[in-house]
Enzyme design. Structure first.
Site, mmCIF file in Angstrom:
data_model
loop_
_atom_site.group_PDB
_atom_site.id
_atom_site.type_symbol
_atom_site.label_atom_id
_atom_site.label_comp_id
_atom_site.label_asym_id
_atom_site.label_seq_id
_atom_site.Cartn_x
_atom_site.Cartn_y
_atom_site.Cartn_z
ATOM 1 N N CYS A 51 1.209 15.211 3.458
ATOM 2 C CA CYS A 51 0.935 14.321 4.587
ATOM 3 C C CYS A 51 2.159 13.451 4.859
ATOM 4 O O CYS A 51 2.995 13.245 3.975
ATOM 5 C CB CYS A 51 -0.261 13.428 4.275
ATOM 6 S SG CYS A 51 -1.820 14.308 4.062
ATOM 7 N N GLU A 53 2.320 10.242 5.192
ATOM 8 C CA GLU A 53 2.322 9.054 4.337
ATOM 9 C C GLU A 53 2.846 9.387 2.946
ATOM 10 O O GLU A 53 3.638 8.640 2.368
ATOM 11 C CB GLU A 53 0.915 8.456 4.224
ATOM 12 C CG GLU A 53 0.317 8.029 5.545
ATOM 13 C CD GLU A 53 -0.471 9.142 6.245
ATOM 14 O OE1 GLU A 53 -1.365 8.798 7.028
ATOM 15 O OE2 GLU A 53 -0.205 10.345 6.012
#
Length: 131
Positions: A51, A53
């Protein structure tokens, strides 16, 4: 301050590798030393991708930082795109409960919340203390 994060997350989103979902996300994390960025990277062995993040956290740690001061997640969607459950836990590992997470899209920042609001009752290292 958030304008820098918005620009960084929006720009890195363009580098996302999302050939399967077509859904590109960028993330920017502010630390004491600067901004660290990441984008989602999918792979054919779904869900083994990364991801945005998580990528930004990896870049932050690789740069020698371990304390998040602010986060912005950028995705072009009709509604704000919050971090997945795994990324919420990853963010909580490096950010205090009062650190702000901004969610943004083509309209700019649409939602801001704290880590505690994003992940109430977060599991942390303090729960593993062995007295």
């Amino acid at each position: 301050m958030s304008d820098e994060l918005l620009t960084a997350a929006r720009d890195v989103r363009e580098n996302a590798h999302a050939p399967y979902s077509g859904f590109r996300v960028g993330a920017a994390i502010r630390t004491a030393s600067g901004i660290h960025i990441g984008c989602n990277v999918e792979n054919a062995a779904f869900p083994e991708g990364v991801c945005a993040e998580g990528g930004a956290i990896s870049a932050m740690v690789a740069a020698g930082e371990t304390e998040i001061l602010e986060v912005l997640v950028y995705a072009e969607a009709d509604t704000p795109v919050a971090p997945c459950g795994g990324c919420r836990q990853k963010l909580a590992e490096f950010a205090g409960p009062d650190i702000v997470i901004h969610l943004a899209g083509t309209s700019g920042i649409t939602t801001s919340m704290t880590v505690a609001e994003l992940l109430p009752g977060a599991f942390g290292a303090h729960q593993m203390d062995r007295d």
